[in-house]
Design a protein around this motif. Structure first.
Motif, PDB file in Angstrom:
ATOM      1  N   ASN A  79     -35.966 -77.907  83.632  1.00 32.37           N
ATOM      2  CA  ASN A  79     -35.006 -78.967  83.314  1.00 32.37           C
ATOM      3  C   ASN A  79     -34.513 -78.862  81.875  1.00 32.37           C
ATOM      4  OD1 ASN A  79     -35.164 -80.057  85.886  1.00 32.37           O
ATOM      5  ND2 ASN A  79     -36.764 -81.524  85.349  1.00 32.37           N
ATOM      6  N   LEU A  80     -35.397 -78.479  80.968  1.00 30.44           N
ATOM      7  CA  LEU A  80     -34.992 -78.316  79.571  1.00 30.44           C
ATOM      8  C   LEU A  80     -33.976 -77.186  79.407  1.00 30.44           C
ATOM      9  CD1 LEU A  80     -38.407 -78.723  77.725  1.00 30.44           C
ATOM     10  CD2 LEU A  80     -36.489 -80.320  77.676  1.00 30.44           C
ATOM     11  N   THR A  81     -34.124 -76.124  80.202  1.00 33.37           N
ATOM     12  CA  THR A  81     -33.197 -74.993  80.085  1.00 33.37           C
ATOM     13  C   THR A  81     -31.818 -75.305  80.650  1.00 33.37           C
ATOM     14  OG1 THR A  81     -33.775 -73.962  82.219  1.00 33.37           O
ATOM     15  CG2 THR A  81     -35.137 -73.380  80.302  1.00 33.37           C
ATOM     16  N   LYS A  82     -31.672 -76.422  81.332  1.00 35.07           N
ATOM     17  CA  LYS A  82     -30.379 -76.807  81.902  1.00 35.07           C
ATOM     18  C   LYS A  82     -29.611 -77.788  81.012  1.00 35.07           C
ATOM     19  CE  LYS A  82     -30.449 -74.316  85.591  1.00 35.07           C
ATOM     20  NZ  LYS A  82     -29.526 -73.153  85.642  1.00 35.07           N
ATOM     21  N   ARG A  83     -30.168 -78.153  79.889  1.00 33.86           N
ATOM     22  CA  ARG A  83     -29.477 -79.076  78.998  1.00 33.86           C
ATOM     23  C   ARG A  83     -28.296 -78.389  78.321  1.00 33.86           C
ATOM     24  NH1 ARG A  83     -32.456 -83.743  77.795  1.00 33.86           N
ATOM     25  NH2 ARG A  83     -31.450 -83.923  75.764  1.00 33.86           N
ATOM     26  N   LYS A  84     -27.274 -79.159  77.993  1.00 32.53           N
ATOM     27  CA  LYS A  84     -26.074 -78.612  77.366  1.00 32.53           C
ATOM     28  C   LYS A  84     -26.418 -77.896  76.067  1.00 32.53           C
ATOM     29  CE  LYS A  84     -21.523 -79.964  75.574  1.00 32.53           C
ATOM     30  NZ  LYS A  84     -20.600 -81.106  75.312  1.00 32.53           N
ATOM     31  N   GLY A  85     -25.929 -76.661  75.921  1.00 34.92           N
ATOM     32  CA  GLY A  85     -26.182 -75.871  74.717  1.00 34.92           C
ATOM     33  C   GLY A  85     -27.539 -75.207  74.691  1.00 34.92           C
ATOM     34  N   ALA A  86     -28.214 -75.154  75.843  1.00 37.75           N
ATOM     35  CA  ALA A  86     -29.601 -74.689  75.876  1.00 37.75           C
ATOM     36  C   ALA A  86     -29.772 -73.232  75.483  1.00 37.75           C
ATOM     37  CB  ALA A  86     -30.188 -74.907  77.274  1.00 37.75           C
ATOM     38  N   ARG A  87     -28.746 -72.410  75.585  1.00 36.59           N
ATOM     39  CA  ARG A  87     -28.939 -70.971  75.390  1.00 36.59           C
ATOM     40  C   ARG A  87     -28.860 -70.506  73.935  1.00 36.59           C
ATOM     41  NH1 ARG A  87     -23.623 -71.676  76.721  1.00 36.59           N
ATOM     42  NH2 ARG A  87     -22.052 -70.246  75.855  1.00 36.59           N
ATOM     43  N   TYR A  88     -28.380 -71.357  73.018  1.00 32.70           N
ATOM     44  CA  TYR A  88     -28.110 -70.875  71.666  1.00 32.70           C
ATOM     45  C   TYR A  88     -29.374 -70.500  70.884  1.00 32.70           C
ATOM     46  CZ  TYR A  88     -23.484 -72.672  72.728  1.00 32.70           C
ATOM     47  OH  TYR A  88     -22.261 -72.908  73.314  1.00 32.70           O
ATOM     48  N   VAL A  89     -30.380 -71.355  70.891  1.00 31.60           N
ATOM     49  CA  VAL A  89     -31.614 -71.022  70.176  1.00 31.60           C
ATOM     50  C   VAL A  89     -32.366 -69.876  70.850  1.00 31.60           C
ATOM     51  CG1 VAL A  89     -33.891 -71.845  69.478  1.00 31.60           C
ATOM     52  CG2 VAL A  89     -31.873 -73.237  69.019  1.00 31.60           C
ATOM     53  N   PRO A  90     -32.523 -69.862  72.189  1.00 35.18           N
ATOM     54  CA  PRO A  90     -33.156 -68.699  72.815  1.00 35.18           C
ATOM     55  C   PRO A  90     -32.466 -67.382  72.478  1.00 35.18           C
ATOM     56  CG  PRO A  90     -33.124 -70.505  74.361  1.00 35.18           C
ATOM     57  CD  PRO A  90     -32.328 -70.964  73.170  1.00 35.18           C
ATOM     58  N   ALA A  91     -31.137 -67.391  72.357  1.00 35.89           N
ATOM     59  CA  ALA A  91     -30.419 -66.164  71.994  1.00 35.89           C
ATOM     60  C   ALA A  91     -30.872 -65.662  70.629  1.00 35.89           C
ATOM     61  CB  ALA A  91     -28.913 -66.415  71.987  1.00 35.89           C
ATOM     62  N   ALA A  92     -31.102 -66.588  69.705  1.00 34.30           N
ATOM     63  CA  ALA A  92     -31.578 -66.216  68.369  1.00 34.30           C
ATOM     64  C   ALA A  92     -33.051 -65.832  68.389  1.00 34.30           C
ATOM     65  CB  ALA A  92     -31.351 -67.377  67.405  1.00 34.30           C
ATOM     66  N   PHE A  93     -33.860 -66.588  69.126  1.00 32.46           N
ATOM     67  CA  PHE A  93     -35.301 -66.325  69.172  1.00 32.46           C
ATOM     68  C   PHE A  93     -35.620 -64.963  69.785  1.00 32.46           C
ATOM     69  CE2 PHE A  93     -39.268 -66.792  71.749  1.00 32.46           C
ATOM     70  CZ  PHE A  93     -40.160 -66.737  70.686  1.00 32.46           C
ATOM     71  N   LEU A  94     -35.034 -64.667  70.938  1.00 33.95           N
ATOM     72  CA  LEU A  94     -35.318 -63.409  71.625  1.00 33.95           C
ATOM     73  C   LEU A  94     -35.018 -62.203  70.751  1.00 33.95           C
ATOM     74  CD1 LEU A  94     -33.814 -64.186  75.156  1.00 33.95           C
ATOM     75  CD2 LEU A  94     -36.238 -63.984  74.601  1.00 33.95           C
ATOM     76  N   THR A  95     -33.971 -62.300  69.951  1.00 33.79           N
ATOM     77  CA  THR A  95     -33.488 -61.154  69.186  1.00 33.79           C
ATOM     78  C   THR A  95     -33.970 -61.133  67.745  1.00 33.79           C
ATOM     79  OG1 THR A  95     -31.442 -62.371  68.700  1.00 33.79           O
ATOM     80  CG2 THR A  95     -31.439 -60.929  70.622  1.00 33.79           C
TER      81      THR A  95
END
Length: 381
Positions: free
Chosen positions: A279-295
């Motif tokens: 459910n947390l991964t479906k929140r609006k704007g959810a991908r921006y921090v993971p994009a930074a963290f993964l890389t």
């Protein structure tokens, strides 16, 4: 909160249907597979292993906070509502203020610290406590604007939150104790080393410094270029959401990563935990921090030497507890264990768990943290 043993970028959107079956451990990148004055002296290093025969595994029914709120973080022209919650015991008078900061990950959340918080504030020993847990901007229940997230941005937030005269930690300077997991612990140590914050002590629980891709593939100029391409693709409006749904925002992927390396015991990964993180991964704007963290953009340092130096800079300035785990992934555990005899580390303990021991074995972690408070925070009436 992921590791990787292969990198692959599908050549076309149609390829995403095939990529969806790839394990969460296969992350995306360019188009072919890759192999893988005299200072005060606090120092008293010790090591212990919490008995695995009597673990305190994750509790499904997360306790409710005493109070929840939103604090406004102003950064780069943006006003970001940051979620926090407070936990108090029967008596908050003369209580030690503790800030608990979640491990930065794809599905970071205050939920991982709730049981630890509830346990510690309920104790009526010689140290009374109250706890504040805060979600990082871009994660958990906080707003998730499209910022260029990096370690400096996250540190800026942490410093502002701790020092804010209108925040929940106001008037706690010199008395604040910080409990942080993963990258959060290392960012807190870095901020303390710059004297941007002045905590009384810090507990680093399963501390990390390298994101999922850099810890496996390194930081050569070629790899940095590939990380940049992946990061940009994940942030893109259409293809970014498609890629994010393949890598992060699906229940099978979340369950897989939790069972493989986030938790030590796969049996502790319950449907309710998977649902909560999904459910947390479906929140609006959810991908921006993971994009930074993964890389690796959220990495507070670039090498083990710099990691150890951060802790060493606090030698004699404050007590620091490091909590390592038995079941952390090999590379992450090596970095944790490098702190065992490190300068600046007052106490080193080992507990069951992997990358989220505070959630998987909360009562065991709470016991070690409370012992640390008793040893270094003095008597409280």
């Amino acid at each position: 909160m992921a590791t990787s043993n292969a990198l692959f970028i599908p050549a076309s959107p149609a390829s995403f249907s095939r990529a969806a079956s790839i394990s969460r451990l296969r992350l995306l990148s360019p188009p072919f597979l890759l192999p893988i004055a005299r200072p005060l002296r606090f120092r008293r290093v010790s090591s212990s292993l919490a008995p695995s025969s009597a673990p305190s595994p994750v509790l499904d029914n997360s306790p409710s906070p005493s109070k929840t709120g939103k604090w406004q973080w102003n950064f780069d022209g943006n006003s970001v509502n940051v979620y926090y919650e407070e936990h108090e015991g029967k008596s908050a008078a003369n209580a030690k203020q503790i800030l608990m900061i979640p491990t930065i990950s794809d599905a970071s959340t205050v939920e991982e610290w709730r049981t630890v918080a509830k346990d510690i504030v309920a104790r009526e020993g010689d140290v009374r406590c109250r706890a504040t847990i805060v979600d990082w901007p871009g994660l958990g229940f906080s707003d998730r604007p499209s910022l260029e997230y990096n370690a400096d941005v996250m540190e800026n937030f942490l410093v502002q939150f701790i020092n804010a005269s209108d925040g929940p930690l106001a008037n706690s300077e010199g008395e604040l104790v910080i409990f942080g997991g993963g990258h959060a612990a290392t960012i807190a140590v870095r901020a303390a080393g710059k004297c941007s914050i002045s905590p009384a002590s810090i507990a680093a629980v399963a501390p990390t410094w390298a994101g999922p891709l850099p810890i496996v593939f390194g930081r050569s100029s070629d790899m940095e270029s590939r990380y940049g391409l992946l990061r940009g693709t994940l942030r893109a409006p259409a293809v970014g959401w498609m890629m994010y749904n393949v890598l992060v925002s699906n229940e099978k992927s979340i369950e897989s990563q939790y069972r493989s390396h986030v938790y030590a015991d796969p049996e502790n990964v319950t449907p309710s935990i998977v649902e909560s993180r999904y459910n947390l991964t479906k929140r609006k704007g959810a991908r921006y921090v993971p994009a930074a963290f993964l890389t690796g953009e959220l990495d507070p340092v670039k090498s083990r030497e710099e990691f150890l130096q951060l802790f060493g800079e606090l030698e004699g300035k404050m007590p620091i507890l490091v909590v390592s785990t038995v079941g952390a992934p090999k590379r992450s555990k090596a970095e944790m264990d490098a702190l065992k005899e490190a300068k600046g580390v007052t106490k080193f303990v080992v507990v069951p768990g992997a990358l989220l021991p505070q959630e998987e074995y909360p009562l065991t972690v709470a016991e070690e943290l409370y012992k640390f408070l008793q040893e270094h925070c003095g008597s409280k009436s």
